[in-house]
Scaffold this motif. Structure first.
Motif, mmCIF file in Angstrom:
data_model
loop_
_atom_site.group_PDB
_atom_site.id
_atom_site.type_symbol
_atom_site.label_atom_id
_atom_site.label_comp_id
_atom_site.label_asym_id
_atom_site.label_seq_id
_atom_site.Cartn_x
_atom_site.Cartn_y
_atom_site.Cartn_z
ATOM 1 N N ASP A 266 -75.427 -57.356 -34.036
ATOM 2 C CA ASP A 266 -75.749 -58.487 -34.896
ATOM 3 C C ASP A 266 -77.226 -58.365 -35.271
ATOM 4 N N ASP A 267 -77.496 -58.124 -36.554
ATOM 5 C CA ASP A 267 -78.876 -57.944 -37.016
ATOM 6 C C ASP A 267 -79.749 -59.166 -36.743
ATOM 7 N N GLU A 268 -79.138 -60.341 -36.635
ATOM 8 C CA GLU A 268 -79.908 -61.552 -36.357
ATOM 9 C C GLU A 268 -80.452 -61.577 -34.931
ATOM 10 N N LEU A 269 -79.948 -60.689 -34.077
ATOM 11 C CA LEU A 269 -80.425 -60.615 -32.696
ATOM 12 C C LEU A 269 -81.531 -59.571 -32.524
ATOM 13 N N ILE A 270 -82.007 -59.047 -33.641
ATOM 14 C CA ILE A 270 -83.159 -58.143 -33.630
ATOM 15 C C ILE A 270 -84.317 -58.925 -34.227
ATOM 16 N N MET A 271 -85.363 -59.116 -33.430
ATOM 17 C CA MET A 271 -86.475 -59.937 -33.904
ATOM 18 C C MET A 271 -87.817 -59.461 -33.378
ATOM 19 N N ALA A 272 -88.838 -59.783 -34.146
ATOM 20 C CA ALA A 272 -90.210 -59.456 -33.765
ATOM 21 C C ALA A 272 -90.829 -60.684 -33.109
ATOM 22 N N LEU A 273 -91.426 -60.483 -31.928
ATOM 23 C CA LEU A 273 -92.092 -61.568 -31.214
ATOM 24 C C LEU A 273 -93.542 -61.183 -30.955
ATOM 25 N N PRO A 274 -94.425 -62.185 -30.919
ATOM 26 C CA PRO A 274 -95.840 -61.884 -30.654
ATOM 27 C C PRO A 274 -96.021 -61.236 -29.288
ATOM 28 N N LYS A 275 -96.820 -60.174 -29.264
ATOM 29 C CA LYS A 275 -97.089 -59.471 -28.013
ATOM 30 C C LYS A 275 -97.736 -60.381 -26.975
ATOM 31 N N GLU A 276 -98.468 -61.385 -27.436
ATOM 32 C CA GLU A 276 -99.183 -62.296 -26.533
ATOM 33 C C GLU A 276 -98.232 -63.068 -25.615
ATOM 34 N N GLN A 277 -96.940 -63.089 -25.932
ATOM 35 C CA GLN A 277 -95.958 -63.748 -25.063
ATOM 36 C C GLN A 277 -95.646 -62.910 -23.817
ATOM 37 N N PHE A 278 -96.065 -61.660 -23.812
ATOM 38 C CA PHE A 278 -95.703 -60.736 -22.734
ATOM 39 C C PHE A 278 -96.946 -60.335 -21.931
ATOM 40 N N THR A 279 -97.571 -61.320 -21.320
ATOM 41 C CA THR A 279 -98.820 -61.096 -20.585
ATOM 42 C C THR A 279 -98.550 -60.825 -19.109
ATOM 43 N N LYS A 280 -99.576 -60.323 -18.442
ATOM 44 C CA LYS A 280 -99.511 -60.069 -16.997
ATOM 45 C C LYS A 280 -99.255 -61.381 -16.246
ATOM 46 N N GLU A 281 -99.845 -62.480 -16.728
ATOM 47 C CA GLU A 281 -99.662 -63.801 -16.099
ATOM 48 C C GLU A 281 -98.197 -64.236 -16.138
ATOM 49 N N ARG A 282 -97.467 -63.758 -17.104
ATOM 50 C CA ARG A 282 -96.040 -64.084 -17.227
ATOM 51 C C ARG A 282 -95.154 -63.034 -16.574
ATOM 52 N N GLY A 283 -95.774 -62.096 -15.862
ATOM 53 C CA GLY A 283 -95.006 -61.105 -15.110
ATOM 54 C C GLY A 283 -94.732 -59.800 -15.826
ATOM 55 N N PHE A 284 -95.396 -59.562 -16.937
ATOM 56 C CA PHE A 284 -95.168 -58.335 -17.700
ATOM 57 C C PHE A 284 -96.322 -57.361 -17.512
ATOM 58 N N GLU A 285 -95.979 -56.110 -17.287
ATOM 59 C CA GLU A 285 -96.960 -55.037 -17.204
ATOM 60 C C GLU A 285 -96.943 -54.292 -18.534
ATOM 61 N N PRO A 286 -98.069 -53.710 -18.953
ATOM 62 C CA PRO A 286 -98.118 -52.999 -20.247
ATOM 63 C C PRO A 286 -97.019 -51.947 -20.406
ATOM 64 N N GLY A 287 -96.704 -51.209 -19.350
ATOM 65 C CA GLY A 287 -95.677 -50.169 -19.433
ATOM 66 C C GLY A 287 -94.290 -50.704 -19.737
ATOM 67 N N MET A 288 -94.079 -51.981 -19.460
ATOM 68 C CA MET A 288 -92.766 -52.583 -19.717
ATOM 69 C C MET A 288 -92.471 -52.689 -21.209
ATOM 70 N N LEU A 289 -93.512 -52.680 -22.041
ATOM 71 C CA LEU A 289 -93.344 -52.883 -23.477
ATOM 72 C C LEU A 289 -93.140 -51.581 -24.246
ATOM 73 N N GLU A 290 -92.884 -50.492 -23.515
ATOM 74 C CA GLU A 290 -92.672 -49.210 -24.170
ATOM 75 C C GLU A 290 -91.274 -49.145 -24.789
ATOM 76 N N GLU A 291 -91.190 -48.448 -25.892
ATOM 77 C CA GLU A 291 -89.943 -48.289 -26.633
ATOM 78 C C GLU A 291 -88.816 -47.786 -25.729
ATOM 79 N N GLY A 292 -87.652 -48.430 -25.811
ATOM 80 C CA GLY A 292 -86.484 -48.036 -25.033
ATOM 81 C C GLY A 292 -86.308 -48.817 -23.745
ATOM 82 N N ASN A 293 -87.366 -49.488 -23.272
ATOM 83 C CA ASN A 293 -87.262 -50.280 -22.047
ATOM 84 C C ASN A 293 -86.499 -51.579 -22.293
#
Length: 169
Positions: free
Chosen positions: A80-107
């Motif tokens: 479903d193309d509607e389930l593909i979306m761009a979100l601001p990177k700022e939502q994926f911070t270390k404070e929210r439990g995200f590490e930079p490597g987690m945002l790599e393509e394919g993860n």
């Protein structure tokens, strides 16, 4: 005991997937194996799996083997193309439990919806200030080939039925 609604089912299986493109089907390739070391348990009728999965197992009993294919449209459907979306990177911070490597393509990113239920999104592309995510199920677009064995069928306890999950396996 035969598999019916509200029974606990324990099974081992190998899941292979295939995809049809332009009338040519790919050879099935293995994507998951659940063996005796890591069996799969669920409450029949409450699995959250495609309906056809449970239909193929209905009435079978402990010790029986199974081998069936669930076509894409009866599994997770097409993307479903509607389930593909761009979100601001700022939502994926270390404070929210995200590490930079987690945002790599394919993860796959572990996320939660508005109700607090877990879900995942596949990272498709880094767009600079945004990240392109695919919220489709990972098996969308595939035919599912299951082969395995049922090694346990028992009545679910009242607590398991209330919780909607296996409590003691």
């Amino acid at each position: 005991m035969n598999i019916i609604n509200s029974t606990v089912v324990g099974l081992t299986y190998e899941l292979k997937v295939s995809k049809e493109a332009d009338e040519i089907e790919s050879a099935p390739f293995s994507v998951e194996v659940r063996d005796q070391e890591d069996p799969f348990y669920f409450i029949f009728g409450q699995s959250g799996l495609p309906e056809k999965f449970e239909e193929f197992l209905l009435g079978k009993k402990e010790g029986e083997q199974f081998n069936f294919v669930i076509n894409c449209e009866d599994a997770y459907g097409e993307a479903d193309d509607e389930l593909i979306m761009a979100l601001p990177k700022e939502q994926f911070t270390k404070e929210r439990g995200f590490e930079p490597g987690m945002l790599e393509e394919g993860n796959f990113l572990p996320l939660m919806d508005e109700q607090g239920f877990p879900l995942q999104a596949k990272v498709l592309k880094d767009l600079g200030e945004e990240i392109l995510l695919d919220f489709n199920h990972p098996l969308v677009g595939f035919d599912l080939h299951f082969e395995g064995e049922i090694f346990e069928v028992r009545e679910a306890t009242a607590e398991e039925l209330q919780a909607g999950q296996i409590l003691d396996e």
